[in-house]
Design an enzyme around this catalytic site. Structure first.
Site, PDB file in Angstrom:
ATOM      1  N   SER A 112      42.799 134.310  94.869  1.00  0.00           N
ATOM      2  CA  SER A 112      44.226 134.046  95.013  1.00  0.00           C
ATOM      3  C   SER A 112      45.071 135.314  95.089  1.00  0.00           C
ATOM      4  CB  SER A 112      44.701 133.184  93.843  1.00  0.00           C
ATOM      5  OG  SER A 112      45.962 132.652  94.146  1.00  0.00           O
ATOM      6  N   HIS A 168      50.717 134.425  86.237  1.00  0.00           N
ATOM      7  CA  HIS A 168      51.903 133.811  85.621  1.00  0.00           C
ATOM      8  C   HIS A 168      51.543 132.824  84.509  1.00  0.00           C
ATOM      9  CE1 HIS A 168      50.850 130.388  88.051  1.00  0.00           C
ATOM     10  NE2 HIS A 168      51.026 131.064  89.161  1.00  0.00           N
ATOM     11  N   GLY A 202      50.021 134.736  97.540  1.00  0.00           N
ATOM     12  CA  GLY A 202      48.859 134.522  96.691  1.00  0.00           C
ATOM     13  C   GLY A 202      49.399 134.351  95.295  1.00  0.00           C
ATOM     14  N   CYS A 203      48.614 133.722  94.457  1.00  0.00           N
ATOM     15  CA  CYS A 203      49.060 133.469  93.095  1.00  0.00           C
ATOM     16  C   CYS A 203      49.194 134.796  92.334  1.00  0.00           C
ATOM     17  CB  CYS A 203      48.016 132.577  92.457  1.00  0.00           C
ATOM     18  SG  CYS A 203      48.457 131.907  90.892  1.00  0.00           S
ATOM     19  N   GLN A 204      48.290 135.734  92.626  1.00  0.00           N
ATOM     20  CA  GLN A 204      48.195 136.954  91.837  1.00  0.00           C
ATOM     21  C   GLN A 204      48.934 138.133  92.454  1.00  0.00           C
ATOM     22  OE1 GLN A 204      46.383 137.414  88.925  1.00  0.00           O
ATOM     23  NE2 GLN A 204      44.983 135.715  88.823  1.00  0.00           N
TER      24      GLN A 204
END
Lengths: 138, 388
Positions: free
Chosen positions: A118, B344, A50-52
């Site tokens: 995410s 990010h 996941g992005c997070q």
């Protein structure tokens, strides 16, 4: 207990919480106390990106039941994983594959399973059901 | 938000919009709506005038040499893609070097990788120090006769670092190397004069500076834009079309194929007028005040670490709490009505350089105040006791 009996039990438990703080405090505790996944499974193959936050998931058959272990680098994600494992662990593969997962919505954590969040949780649920489907076909 | 008064601390992602910008959009669609540069009728002329008035306002706002150097695009990302594609195809060859910094947004990395693949050019990266800066002597040593372009961020979205762009441009120009600046996080927060900087290209987005989404500006020196082929083909950008050959319209229209975002341009003008009424010096002063206030308060929290500690910074506070995942912190702050960005920040190589999965980022806009930052620090302290 069946999948739905466990879901109803969780919904009842969460009904006692006065506000989000108590609710998240409980989820964080669950996250901190989630049994550790065997270190060998914290690899690329078992990782759900996941992005997070990242999630690792591993499944095995024990007689006619599916056993899950999982982990995450974020503790709230881990707490929700603990709830998902409580619902799906030690159930029959076919029941997992066809389960209607309604407790997340009912306890007010729907946003954590949103595709835009995410955090790997939605993919994790899909992966758990996929394991159910694959293992029930054996 | 979530039943709490909201502290919006994510203006670096997108700013809120003032009444004047909303009114401009409404007014345009109610009273001025027609296609531009087309009709002989009065309404089309009114729309065209409003559209071109915005271009003049942008030109004056950034002190571009002429309106021909102000290209309307969809945003910073499209502006950089336009230059990468059009300038890159014309001027890059095998072995050409594109020099970027280690703190670029993915928008100022990926377009160059795509054109590098097509042309055989290579990407070179100026390293970032522990404080989140680049060192000018290291940068200078990486410029060479192979360098075809420098593409650098003016203000880092993830760290807040204000790069020494005047010196960077001067050093590049000593070797006749053009420079593109990604100004998405600079223009909303400080006075930017593209001629004083002597930037060859300067790109920014409307939605981060009180304006509408989907609209942005590419400034380019005419001497480069004239040598660059069109990016998109279609209506508006042509002079004459036959099936054998098409000749192209002049600047800036050569780069503006199709019906443009007319309402976006009109609303952008309103946003600039709003900022100008306050004054960019005042905007910067106020945001610096808040940055100092917030940084001091956050640093007083046990176990906090700031990422981006350059002496010259814009209103970004990027931080981590020891032993706490940024996603967990962001989730709890959200429950307390505090909007921050976690993750990010579309700068994965920069996060990798610091060896972290991401940060929690609080970023400022002119509408923020000390109370927002008090709410943030109290929220972080409360979340810390829950998570640790």
């Amino acid at each position: 207990m069946t999948i739905n009996e466990i879901q109803d039990e969780i919904i009842e438990e969460f009904g006692f919480f006065e506000d989000w703080m108590e609710k998240y405090g409980y989820i964080i505790d669950l996250g901190k106390n989630l049994p550790l996944i065997d270190a060998q499974y914290k690899d690329e193959e078992h990782q759900i990106k996941g992005c997070q936050s990242q999630v690792w998931l591993q499944a095995d058959m024990e007689e006619d039941r599916v056993r899950f272990t999982a982990d995450s680098d974020a503790v709230i994600t881990k707490g929700i994983i603990a709830l998902l494992i409580r619902v799906f662990d030690n159930q029959k593969a076919a029941d997992i594959a066809h389960a209607d997962l309604y407790f997340i919505d009912k306890i007010g954590l729907k946003e954590h399973l949103s595709p835009t969040r995410s955090n790997g949780l939605l993919s994790m649920v899909k992966q758990m059901k996929y394991y159910g489907l694959a293992l029930s076909a054996r | 938000m979530n039943g709490k008064p909201m502290a919006f601390l994510d203006s670096a992602a997108s700013s809120q919009k003032p009444e004047q910008v909303l009114e401009a959009l409404d007014h345009y669609y109610r009273t001025q709506n027609a296609n531009v540069h087309r009709g002989v009728y009065a309404l089309s002329q009114i729309a065209t005038d409003a559209f071109e008035s915005s271009r003049r306002t942008v030109q004056q706002f950034i002190n571009a040499g002429s309106e021909r150097e102000v290209i309307f695009v969809r945003g910073t990302t499209e502006g950089i893609n336009l230059v990468a594609s059009s300038f890159g195809r014309t001027f890059f060859k095998a072995g050409s070097e594109i020099l970027i910094t280690g703190m670029e947004h993915h928008s100022n990395i990926v377009p160059w990788q795509l054109i590098a693949e097509q042309t055989g050019a290579v990407l070179k990266v100026v390293p970032v120090t522990d404080s989140g800066e680049i060192e000018l002597d290291v940068y200078a040593s990486m410029l060479s006769e192979k360098t075809a372009l420098v593409a650098a961020v003016h203000v880092s979205n993830a760290l807040g670092t204000v790069n020494p762009v005047e010196a960077m441009i001067r050093l590049a120009h000593e070797q006749d190397i053009p420079v593109l600046l990604d100004g998405a996080q600079a223009v909303p927060h400080m006075k930017v004069d593209v001629q004083a900087l002597d930037a060859d290209f300067y790109v920014f987005s409307a939605h981060k500076m009180l304006g509408p989404t989907g609209f942005g500006i590419l400034y380019g020196k005419e001497k480069w834009l004239d040598k660059m082929p069109p990016y998109h083909g279609g209506g508006e950008m042509i002079k004459e079309v036959t099936f054998e050959k098409t000749t192209f319209n002049e600047l800036p229209f050569k780069f503006e194929a199709g019906t443009p975002d007319i309402s976006g341009a009109v609303a952008m003008e309103a946003a600039i007028r709003y900022l100008e009424a306050i004054g960019m010096d005042q905007v910067m002063r106020r945001e610096q005040e808040l940055l100092e206030y917030g940084t001091e308060k956050l640093l007083a929290i046990d176990g906090i670490r700031m990422y981006g500690t350059a002496p010259h910074k814009a209103g970004v506070m990027s931080f981590l709490l020891e032993g706490v995942h940024p996603f967990d912190l962001g989730t709890l702050l959200d429950k307390m009505g505090i909007a921050v960005r976690t993750g990010h920040h579309c700068t994965q190589p920069l996060m990798a350089r610091f060896g972290i999965p991401g940060t929690v980022r609080a970023s400022l806009g002119i509408y923020n105040n000390e109370a927002d930052l008090d709410q943030l620090t109290e929220g972080v302290i409360r979340a810390a006791t829950m998570l640790r």
